[in-house]
Design a protein around this motif. Structure first.
Motif, PDB file in Angstrom:
ATOM      1  N   UNK A  24       0.860  -1.174   0.000  1.00 44.14           N
ATOM      2  CA  UNK A  24       0.000   0.000   0.000  1.00 44.14           C
ATOM      3  C   UNK A  24       0.899   1.227   0.000  1.00 44.14           C
ATOM      4  N   UNK A  25       0.735   2.091  -1.003  1.00 40.52           N
ATOM      5  CA  UNK A  25       1.627   3.248  -1.126  1.00 40.52           C
ATOM      6  C   UNK A  25       0.961   4.557  -0.708  1.00 40.52           C
ATOM      7  N   UNK A  26      -0.194   4.469  -0.050  1.00 45.98           N
ATOM      8  CA  UNK A  26      -0.847   5.688   0.436  1.00 45.98           C
ATOM      9  C   UNK A  26      -0.042   6.270   1.601  1.00 45.98           C
ATOM     10  N   UNK A  27      -0.381   7.480   2.013  1.00 53.85           N
ATOM     11  CA  UNK A  27       0.379   8.111   3.096  1.00 53.85           C
ATOM     12  C   UNK A  27       0.198   7.337   4.401  1.00 53.85           C
ATOM     13  N   UNK A  28       1.175   7.429   5.324  1.00 52.05           N
ATOM     14  CA  UNK A  28       1.150   6.632   6.560  1.00 52.05           C
ATOM     15  C   UNK A  28      -0.098   6.831   7.409  1.00 52.05           C
ATOM     16  N   UNK A  29      -0.601   8.052   7.494  1.00 53.01           N
ATOM     17  CA  UNK A  29      -1.771   8.305   8.327  1.00 53.01           C
ATOM     18  C   UNK A  29      -3.012   7.619   7.760  1.00 53.01           C
ATOM     19  N   UNK A  30      -3.171   7.674   6.464  1.00 50.70           N
ATOM     20  CA  UNK A  30      -4.319   7.039   5.818  1.00 50.70           C
ATOM     21  C   UNK A  30      -4.211   5.522   5.934  1.00 50.70           C
ATOM     22  N   UNK A  31      -2.993   4.999   5.738  1.00 47.81           N
ATOM     23  CA  UNK A  31      -2.771   3.555   5.889  1.00 47.81           C
ATOM     24  C   UNK A  31      -3.115   3.113   7.310  1.00 47.81           C
ATOM     25  N   UNK A  32      -2.688   3.883   8.306  1.00 44.28           N
ATOM     26  CA  UNK A  32      -2.939   3.532   9.704  1.00 44.28           C
ATOM     27  C   UNK A  32      -4.433   3.529  10.012  1.00 44.28           C
ATOM     28  N   UNK A  33      -5.183   4.416   9.387  1.00 43.84           N
ATOM     29  CA  UNK A  33      -6.615   4.509   9.645  1.00 43.84           C
ATOM     30  C   UNK A  33      -7.350   3.268   9.145  1.00 43.84           C
ATOM     31  N   UNK A  34      -6.970   2.777   7.951  1.00 42.14           N
ATOM     32  CA  UNK A  34      -7.613   1.587   7.391  1.00 42.14           C
ATOM     33  C   UNK A  34      -6.834   1.125   6.167  1.00 42.14           C
ATOM     34  N   UNK A  35      -6.585  -0.174   6.079  1.00 47.85           N
ATOM     35  CA  UNK A  35      -5.848  -0.731   4.942  1.00 47.85           C
ATOM     36  C   UNK A  35      -6.270  -2.179   4.720  1.00 47.85           C
ATOM     37  N   UNK A  36      -5.808  -2.745   3.627  1.00 45.51           N
ATOM     38  CA  UNK A  36      -6.086  -4.147   3.336  1.00 45.51           C
ATOM     39  C   UNK A  36      -5.367  -4.991   4.386  1.00 45.51           C
ATOM     40  N   UNK A  37      -6.106  -5.886   5.014  1.00 42.24           N
ATOM     41  CA  UNK A  37      -5.519  -6.740   6.052  1.00 42.24           C
ATOM     42  C   UNK A  37      -4.316  -7.491   5.494  1.00 42.24           C
ATOM     43  N   UNK A  52      15.320  -4.953  -1.244  1.00 43.41           N
ATOM     44  CA  UNK A  52      16.461  -5.804  -0.854  1.00 43.41           C
ATOM     45  C   UNK A  52      16.007  -7.130  -0.258  1.00 43.41           C
ATOM     46  N   UNK A  53      14.929  -7.117   0.517  1.00 40.47           N
ATOM     47  CA  UNK A  53      14.491  -8.311   1.237  1.00 40.47           C
ATOM     48  C   UNK A  53      13.402  -9.111   0.535  1.00 40.47           C
ATOM     49  N   UNK A  54      12.920  -8.634  -0.592  1.00 45.61           N
ATOM     50  CA  UNK A  54      11.763  -9.253  -1.245  1.00 45.61           C
ATOM     51  C   UNK A  54      12.155 -10.413  -2.147  1.00 45.61           C
ATOM     52  N   UNK A  55      11.213 -11.312  -2.333  1.00 44.54           N
ATOM     53  CA  UNK A  55      11.314 -12.364  -3.341  1.00 44.54           C
ATOM     54  C   UNK A  55      10.837 -11.722  -4.646  1.00 44.54           C
ATOM     55  N   UNK A  56      11.757 -11.499  -5.581  1.00 43.43           N
ATOM     56  CA  UNK A  56      11.425 -10.768  -6.805  1.00 43.43           C
ATOM     57  C   UNK A  56      10.473 -11.539  -7.717  1.00 43.43           C
ATOM     58  N   UNK A  57      10.322 -12.836  -7.477  1.00 40.43           N
ATOM     59  CA  UNK A  57       9.433 -13.644  -8.307  1.00 40.43           C
ATOM     60  C   UNK A  57       8.061 -13.870  -7.684  1.00 40.43           C
ATOM     61  N   UNK A  58       7.868 -13.423  -6.448  1.00 43.40           N
ATOM     62  CA  UNK A  58       6.569 -13.584  -5.794  1.00 43.40           C
ATOM     63  C   UNK A  58       5.575 -12.579  -6.386  1.00 43.40           C
ATOM     64  N   UNK A  59       4.313 -12.963  -6.517  1.00 46.22           N
ATOM     65  CA  UNK A  59       3.306 -12.009  -6.996  1.00 46.22           C
ATOM     66  C   UNK A  59       3.217 -10.811  -6.050  1.00 46.22           C
ATOM     67  N   UNK A  60       3.118  -9.623  -6.626  1.00 46.75           N
ATOM     68  CA  UNK A  60       3.115  -8.380  -5.864  1.00 46.75           C
ATOM     69  C   UNK A  60       1.977  -7.493  -6.355  1.00 46.75           C
ATOM     70  N   UNK A  61       1.057  -7.147  -5.454  1.00 48.72           N
ATOM     71  CA  UNK A  61      -0.079  -6.290  -5.796  1.00 48.72           C
ATOM     72  C   UNK A  61       0.140  -4.921  -5.164  1.00 48.72           C
ATOM     73  N   UNK A  62       0.106  -3.868  -5.987  1.00 49.56           N
ATOM     74  CA  UNK A  62       0.327  -2.505  -5.515  1.00 49.56           C
ATOM     75  C   UNK A  62      -1.024  -1.780  -5.435  1.00 49.56           C
ATOM     76  N   UNK A  63      -1.261  -1.132  -4.277  1.00 48.64           N
ATOM     77  CA  UNK A  63      -2.529  -0.459  -4.009  1.00 48.64           C
ATOM     78  C   UNK A  63      -2.264   0.999  -3.629  1.00 48.64           C
ATOM     79  N   UNK A  64      -3.098   1.902  -4.160  1.00 48.67           N
ATOM     80  CA  UNK A  64      -3.050   3.306  -3.744  1.00 48.67           C
ATOM     81  C   UNK A  64      -4.478   3.749  -3.423  1.00 48.67           C
TER      82      UNK A  64
END
Length: 109
Positions: A24-37, A52-64
């Protein structure tokens, strides 16, 4: 180089159930208020460590908020080596009306 794919919340939910990473790339305050579990908050300060720590081949869903900014972030993550990247159309606003029970409160870790 692969490109990201745009998907609706229903497909994002199916990927999530199969273990996809949701960021989730929304701002921290909005994320803290409610986000995808189970989602991870990403911003300019945390993205380098995430990559650096991610599995580059794992499926990745980006949300804004509405599905626009996530496309730029998905393109960037693809350029950083992620091979299976999705941008969720409609963003969190559509997600919370589609899956209200699949949301959580709390700040980013």
């Amino acid at each position: 180089m692969s490109e990201f794919k745009r998907i609706p919340p229903e497909q994002a939910q199916a990927l999530r159930e199969q273990g996809a990473v949701v960021v989730d790339i929304r701002d921290p305050q909005t994320y803290a208020a409610l986000h995808i579990a189970g989602s991870t908050h990403l911003d300019n300060h945390s993205i380098s460590e995430f990559i650096r720590n991610a599995d580059l081949d794992a499926p990745l869903v980006v949300v804004c908020y509405h599905g626009n900014s996530s496309q730029n972030a998905a393109a960037y993550l693809t350029s950083q080596g992620f091979s299976d990247v999705y941008s969720m159309d409609g963003g969190f606003e559509l997600w919370r009306t589609t899956y209200p029970a699949e949301t959580a409160e709390g700040s980013a870790e």
